[in-house]
Motif scaffolding. Structure first.
Motif, PDB file in Angstrom:
ATOM      1  N   TYR A 275       0.787  -1.234   0.000  1.00 51.75           N
ATOM      2  CA  TYR A 275       0.000   0.000   0.000  1.00 51.75           C
ATOM      3  C   TYR A 275       0.817   1.281   0.000  1.00 51.75           C
ATOM      4  O   TYR A 275       0.263   2.352  -0.249  1.00 51.75           O
ATOM      5  CB  TYR A 275      -0.921   0.022   1.227  1.00 51.75           C
ATOM      6  N   GLY A 276       2.114   1.211   0.297  1.00 45.96           N
ATOM      7  CA  GLY A 276       2.888   2.430   0.452  1.00 45.96           C
ATOM      8  C   GLY A 276       2.577   3.108   1.771  1.00 45.96           C
ATOM      9  O   GLY A 276       2.063   2.487   2.711  1.00 45.96           O
ATOM     10  N   HIS A 277       2.875   4.376   1.849  1.00 46.97           N
ATOM     11  CA  HIS A 277       2.688   5.152   3.079  1.00 46.97           C
ATOM     12  C   HIS A 277       1.257   5.673   3.154  1.00 46.97           C
ATOM     13  O   HIS A 277       0.792   6.355   2.243  1.00 46.97           O
ATOM     14  CB  HIS A 277       3.680   6.312   3.099  1.00 46.97           C
ATOM     15  N   LEU A 278       0.577   5.360   4.248  1.00 45.75           N
ATOM     16  CA  LEU A 278      -0.821   5.762   4.431  1.00 45.75           C
ATOM     17  C   LEU A 278      -0.956   6.903   5.428  1.00 45.75           C
ATOM     18  O   LEU A 278      -2.014   7.082   6.040  1.00 45.75           O
ATOM     19  CB  LEU A 278      -1.653   4.555   4.881  1.00 45.75           C
ATOM     20  N   GLY A 279       0.096   7.680   5.607  1.00 41.95           N
ATOM     21  CA  GLY A 279       0.038   8.835   6.500  1.00 41.95           C
ATOM     22  C   GLY A 279      -0.221   8.420   7.942  1.00 41.95           C
ATOM     23  O   GLY A 279       0.262   7.380   8.401  1.00 41.95           O
ATOM     24  N   PRO A 280      -0.997   9.209   8.686  1.00 36.26           N
ATOM     25  CA  PRO A 280      -1.278   8.889  10.087  1.00 36.26           C
ATOM     26  C   PRO A 280      -2.027   7.579  10.290  1.00 36.26           C
ATOM     27  O   PRO A 280      -2.128   7.103  11.419  1.00 36.26           O
ATOM     28  CB  PRO A 280      -2.144  10.073  10.542  1.00 36.26           C
ATOM     29  N   ASN A 281      -2.546   6.970   9.217  1.00 35.67           N
ATOM     30  CA  ASN A 281      -3.267   5.705   9.352  1.00 35.67           C
ATOM     31  C   ASN A 281      -2.344   4.501   9.483  1.00 35.67           C
ATOM     32  O   ASN A 281      -2.793   3.408   9.860  1.00 35.67           O
ATOM     33  CB  ASN A 281      -4.189   5.489   8.146  1.00 35.67           C
ATOM     34  N   ASP A 282      -1.065   4.662   9.173  1.00 37.22           N
ATOM     35  CA  ASP A 282      -0.154   3.521   9.095  1.00 37.22           C
ATOM     36  C   ASP A 282      -0.139   2.655  10.357  1.00 37.22           C
ATOM     37  O   ASP A 282      -0.317   1.438  10.292  1.00 37.22           O
ATOM     38  CB  ASP A 282       1.275   4.008   8.834  1.00 37.22           C
ATOM     39  N   THR A 283       0.143   3.272  11.508  1.00 42.23           N
ATOM     40  CA  THR A 283       0.471   2.464  12.676  1.00 42.23           C
ATOM     41  C   THR A 283      -0.716   1.642  13.171  1.00 42.23           C
ATOM     42  O   THR A 283      -0.576   0.449  13.458  1.00 42.23           O
ATOM     43  CB  THR A 283       1.012   3.340  13.821  1.00 42.23           C
ATOM     44  N   PHE A 284      -1.902   2.248  13.273  1.00 40.52           N
ATOM     45  CA  PHE A 284      -3.034   1.479  13.757  1.00 40.52           C
ATOM     46  C   PHE A 284      -3.507   0.468  12.716  1.00 40.52           C
ATOM     47  O   PHE A 284      -4.045  -0.584  13.068  1.00 40.52           O
ATOM     48  CB  PHE A 284      -4.175   2.401  14.204  1.00 40.52           C
ATOM     49  N   HIS A 285      -3.309   0.750  11.429  1.00 40.08           N
ATOM     50  CA  HIS A 285      -3.605  -0.265  10.413  1.00 40.08           C
ATOM     51  C   HIS A 285      -2.645  -1.438  10.545  1.00 40.08           C
ATOM     52  O   HIS A 285      -3.047  -2.609  10.424  1.00 40.08           O
ATOM     53  CB  HIS A 285      -3.534   0.333   9.011  1.00 40.08           C
ATOM     54  N   ASN A 286      -1.368  -1.156  10.810  1.00 37.09           N
ATOM     55  CA  ASN A 286      -0.413  -2.242  11.027  1.00 37.09           C
ATOM     56  C   ASN A 286      -0.765  -3.042  12.280  1.00 37.09           C
ATOM     57  O   ASN A 286      -0.587  -4.261  12.313  1.00 37.09           O
ATOM     58  CB  ASN A 286       1.003  -1.675  11.152  1.00 37.09           C
ATOM     59  N   LEU A 287      -1.266  -2.369  13.307  1.00 39.85           N
ATOM     60  CA  LEU A 287      -1.721  -3.070  14.503  1.00 39.85           C
ATOM     61  C   LEU A 287      -2.929  -3.948  14.176  1.00 39.85           C
ATOM     62  O   LEU A 287      -3.002  -5.113  14.579  1.00 39.85           O
ATOM     63  CB  LEU A 287      -2.082  -2.060  15.591  1.00 39.85           C
ATOM     64  N   HIS A 288      -3.871  -3.385  13.440  1.00 35.35           N
ATOM     65  CA  HIS A 288      -5.108  -4.092  13.079  1.00 35.35           C
ATOM     66  C   HIS A 288      -4.815  -5.366  12.295  1.00 35.35           C
ATOM     67  O   HIS A 288      -5.508  -6.390  12.453  1.00 35.35           O
ATOM     68  CB  HIS A 288      -5.997  -3.157  12.262  1.00 35.35           C
ATOM     69  N   THR A 289      -3.814  -5.335  11.432  1.00 33.76           N
ATOM     70  CA  THR A 289      -3.487  -6.476  10.577  1.00 33.76           C
ATOM     71  C   THR A 289      -2.327  -7.298  11.126  1.00 33.76           C
ATOM     72  O   THR A 289      -1.809  -8.182  10.437  1.00 33.76           O
ATOM     73  CB  THR A 289      -3.125  -5.996   9.156  1.00 33.76           C
ATOM     74  N   GLY A 290      -1.945  -7.044  12.371  1.00 36.43           N
ATOM     75  CA  GLY A 290      -0.735  -7.650  12.916  1.00 36.43           C
ATOM     76  C   GLY A 290      -0.919  -8.954  13.658  1.00 36.43           C
ATOM     77  O   GLY A 290       0.059  -9.504  14.162  1.00 36.43           O
ATOM     78  N   ASP A 291      -2.155  -9.459  13.782  1.00 35.68           N
ATOM     79  CA  ASP A 291      -2.395 -10.742  14.459  1.00 35.68           C
ATOM     80  C   ASP A 291      -1.790 -10.772  15.858  1.00 35.68           C
ATOM     81  O   ASP A 291      -1.111 -11.732  16.245  1.00 35.68           O
ATOM     82  CB  ASP A 291      -1.831 -11.905  13.632  1.00 35.68           C
TER      83      ASP A 291
END
Length: 326
Positions: A275-291
């Motif tokens: 997806y590339g860089h998603l701005g301020p959404n990155d970290t919580f999206h990575n948490l959400h998809t991090g199992d």
């Protein structure tokens, strides 16, 4: 301490780097630097604006939390790097799009990629009061210019992200730290008043300051922030299940791993590549998809060349009905 009752996401379709309209126009050095970022494709939603993306993500977050727009007391919009129009309000535009008529709406930001952190701090303060039970934080991330590649930093994708925050729940945001340094306030900039949109370009005023001076300060800040976050919560690095950070590039991920002495969660590299860089959404999206397993402790780290640095401690868990809230 506040709780994450649900999160929602709206991502553009992945488009390979070499199919971006700007690709053929990049200089040789730019193309080489872009190819070395570890980004294979970026999320693209050309027909959707920042508010559109945020609204879709917000509806999904409310569904995940088992709430409706009528339950929302406050809507906090993390402001876009470039508003859709001047003078008008993106915050109340999002409120209207959701039908959250009872809520109060406003925006926070000013810290680029780290702008979600002041939203968390604001929500925590509001939820301590007697009249606020549900806060919705949402952001629509779109490039500030017609070019997605930000030399030499990253490639921007399109995304919407939203968090439903409450005073209690199984997934807890235990602590938030934020530091800023105004010496870098104008390091990256886009001049726009005297030129049409297709001529807007993001410029780095001092590439050496970005690549060396700010890079060294970022390593030191991240190391100190993480140590302070853990110490004031009575934790050690052994108590942390995993770390997540924003998705700028593979070299930035390696930098995080060296500072932390452990790799980032695998979701970071996967989402960066797709997806590339998603701005301020990155970290919580990575948490959400991090199992992350129930009972896990996660440290979320963000940096911004404005410059700002943040560290957030999250404990995952289960809700009253046994449902994993992430």
């Amino acid at each position: 301490m506040i709780a994450l009752a649900g999160s929602g996401w709206c991502l553009g379709d992945p488009v390979p780097l070499d199919r971006l309209p700007e690709w053929d126009g990049l200089a040789d050095g730019e193309r080489a630097a872009c190819s070395a970022l570890g980004i294979e494709s970026v999320a693209v939603a050309e027909s959707a604006g920042a508010t559109d993306l945020a609204a879709v993500a917000a509806r999904r977050a409310l569904d995940a939390a088992g709430r409706s727009a009528a339950d929302v007391d406050v809507v906090i919009t993390v402001e876009a790097r470039a508003p859709e129009t001047l003078v008008s309000s993106d915050a109340t535009r999002l409120q209207a799009a959701l039908g959250a008529r009872r809520a109060t709406a406003f925006s926070v930001g000013g810290l680029g990629c780290a702008s979600l952190t002041p939203a968390l701090l604001t929500a925590a303060g509001l939820l301590r009061g007697p009249d606020v039970r549900t806060v919705l934080v949402a952001h629509g991330s779109k490039p500030a210019t017609s070019r997605r590649y930000r030399h030499p930093v990253t490639v921007n994708g399109d995304s919407g992200g939203a968090l439903v925050l409450t005073a209690s729940g199984g997934t807890r945001i235990r602590d938030v730290l934020l530091e800023t340094n105004g010496d870098y306030a104008d390091l990256f900039r886009v001049h726009y008043r005297d030129r049409p949109y297709d001529q807007w370009r993001e410029e780095c005023a001092d590439p050496t300051a970005y690549s060396f001076r700010l890079a060294v300060e970022t390593r030191n800040r991240l190391r100190d922030l993480t140590a302070r976050l853990l110490a004031r919560n009575g934790l050690t690095p052994a108590d942390v299940t995993t770390y997540v950070a924003q998705n700028l590039s593979l070299p930035s991920h390696r930098n995080y791993a060296e500072v932390l002495r452990t790799p980032l969660a695998p979701s970071c590299a996967r989402n960066l590549a797709r997806y590339g860089h998603l701005g301020p959404n990155d970290t919580f999206h990575n948490l959400h998809t991090g199992d992350v397993p129930p009972g896990g402790r996660v440290v979320l780290l963000d940096t911004s060349p404005t410059a700002a640095w943040s560290a957030v401690l999250v404990e995952t868990g289960v809700g009253a009905d046994g449902t994993h809230l992430l």
